[in-house]
Scaffold this motif. Sequence first.
Motif, PDB file in Angstrom:
ATOM      1  N   GLU A  29       0.845  -1.187   0.000  1.00 52.24           N
ATOM      2  CA  GLU A  29       0.000   0.000   0.000  1.00 52.24           C
ATOM      3  C   GLU A  29       0.881   1.237   0.000  1.00 52.24           C
ATOM      4  O   GLU A  29       1.854   1.332   0.739  1.00 52.24           O
ATOM      5  CB  GLU A  29      -0.920   0.014   1.231  1.00 52.24           C
ATOM      6  N   TRP A  30       0.500   2.232  -0.786  1.00 54.52           N
ATOM      7  CA  TRP A  30       1.326   3.428  -0.957  1.00 54.52           C
ATOM      8  C   TRP A  30       1.483   4.232   0.325  1.00 54.52           C
ATOM      9  O   TRP A  30       2.462   4.937   0.506  1.00 54.52           O
ATOM     10  CB  TRP A  30       0.736   4.325  -2.042  1.00 54.52           C
ATOM     11  N   TRP A  31       0.533   4.134   1.244  1.00 57.12           N
ATOM     12  CA  TRP A  31       0.530   4.967   2.442  1.00 57.12           C
ATOM     13  C   TRP A  31       1.414   4.430   3.567  1.00 57.12           C
ATOM     14  O   TRP A  31       1.422   4.975   4.671  1.00 57.12           O
ATOM     15  CB  TRP A  31      -0.903   5.160   2.946  1.00 57.12           C
ATOM     16  N   LYS A  32       2.175   3.394   3.275  1.00 62.81           N
ATOM     17  CA  LYS A  32       3.135   2.900   4.270  1.00 62.81           C
ATOM     18  C   LYS A  32       4.198   3.962   4.566  1.00 62.81           C
ATOM     19  O   LYS A  32       4.431   4.872   3.775  1.00 62.81           O
ATOM     20  CB  LYS A  32       3.865   1.673   3.728  1.00 62.81           C
ATOM     21  N   PRO A  33       4.884   3.827   5.692  1.00 66.06           N
ATOM     22  CA  PRO A  33       6.072   4.663   5.927  1.00 66.06           C
ATOM     23  C   PRO A  33       7.116   4.414   4.835  1.00 66.06           C
ATOM     24  O   PRO A  33       7.152   3.349   4.209  1.00 66.06           O
ATOM     25  CB  PRO A  33       6.589   4.184   7.294  1.00 66.06           C
ATOM     26  N   GLY A  37       8.725   1.217   2.044  1.00 68.34           N
ATOM     27  CA  GLY A  37       8.496   1.365   0.611  1.00 68.34           C
ATOM     28  C   GLY A  37       7.337   2.258   0.248  1.00 68.34           C
ATOM     29  O   GLY A  37       6.909   2.293  -0.907  1.00 68.34           O
ATOM     30  N   GLY A  38       6.815   3.022   1.228  1.00 65.84           N
ATOM     31  CA  GLY A  38       5.653   3.852   0.991  1.00 65.84           C
ATOM     32  C   GLY A  38       5.976   5.324   0.786  1.00 65.84           C
ATOM     33  O   GLY A  38       7.130   5.725   0.637  1.00 65.84           O
ATOM     34  N   PHE A  39       4.934   6.136   0.824  1.00 71.57           N
ATOM     35  CA  PHE A  39       5.003   7.548   0.463  1.00 71.57           C
ATOM     36  C   PHE A  39       5.550   8.433   1.582  1.00 71.57           C
ATOM     37  O   PHE A  39       6.223   9.427   1.338  1.00 71.57           O
ATOM     38  CB  PHE A  39       3.588   8.017   0.093  1.00 71.57           C
TER      39      PHE A  39
END
Length: 292
Positions: A29-33, A37-39
């Motif tokens: 998921e993009w909203w990870k820290p 590997g997130g945003f």
Amino acid sequence: MVGREEYSHIFVRQITLNLHMNPQFPKNEWWKPANEGGFFGNNYILGDEWYDRYLNDRLMTRKNRIFRETSGISDIVKRHQLNGLFLFCPCGNGRLLNSFKMINSKLIGIDLNFNYLYHANKTKQKNVLSLINSDMRYLPFKDNVFSMIANMWTSFGYFSQHEDNVHLLKEWYRILNQNGLVIIHSNINPIQVGHWDGGRRQKRITLSNGGILEITETFDVRNEKIWGVWEFVGKQKTEYNQYAITVWSIEKWKAVAQKIGYEIVNILGSIQDIDKSLSMEDEECVILLQKR
């Protein structure tokens, strides 16, 4: 738990700032820290501290922004005569949480990103009782304990599945007192997105470190999503951060809210003017949901 013992009864279980990730934490998921590997990492903090083109047409420092947004929350709280416990969900690095100084306010912040909470803890004020590391879909609180929940700066609609976004609203409903209020603030106007030129908007922003942030967002009407890219252009390299945010129409907001049990008491076009109803020209949207 970082906080005061007299409020420990509001938690379903004891929590510490070193809480391990929820086992239901979804993958990819993009909203990870950023470290997952997130945003959300240092790039986001840098991008959030721009000094020009704030709301397109006016210059505003970070200090000005904080005052503007916390004052708006305070005005809403006073208008609805709210008191007791307030939750900032998510709270990020504490930019607003640690600047909210209403008399007798008791605050709790929750965020998935441990690094942000670490920074928030450095500037934690006396009225901030706890900082909690948790996925906001799985709130570790008992029912009916908060009078206000603040969800600021386009922090709703992160989840790819419709059911997850609805579940978050249900969780907020569960932990709110009767007549408690959710403030959902966004820099995306749901009336306006369908009229973007070619379904797209772009911004070019000069950052406080002299670098350039180019933001490109495309609205996917069918899937009710904005697909966005932050491109950081520096002296040495270019970095990209990508995201996808669900954007519901006003009609859908009303239908979902009613089904859960909320009343939409207002939809504002500015966090600064709590008497201004949302219109096509506005660059913000503030949805006020009250538990009935």
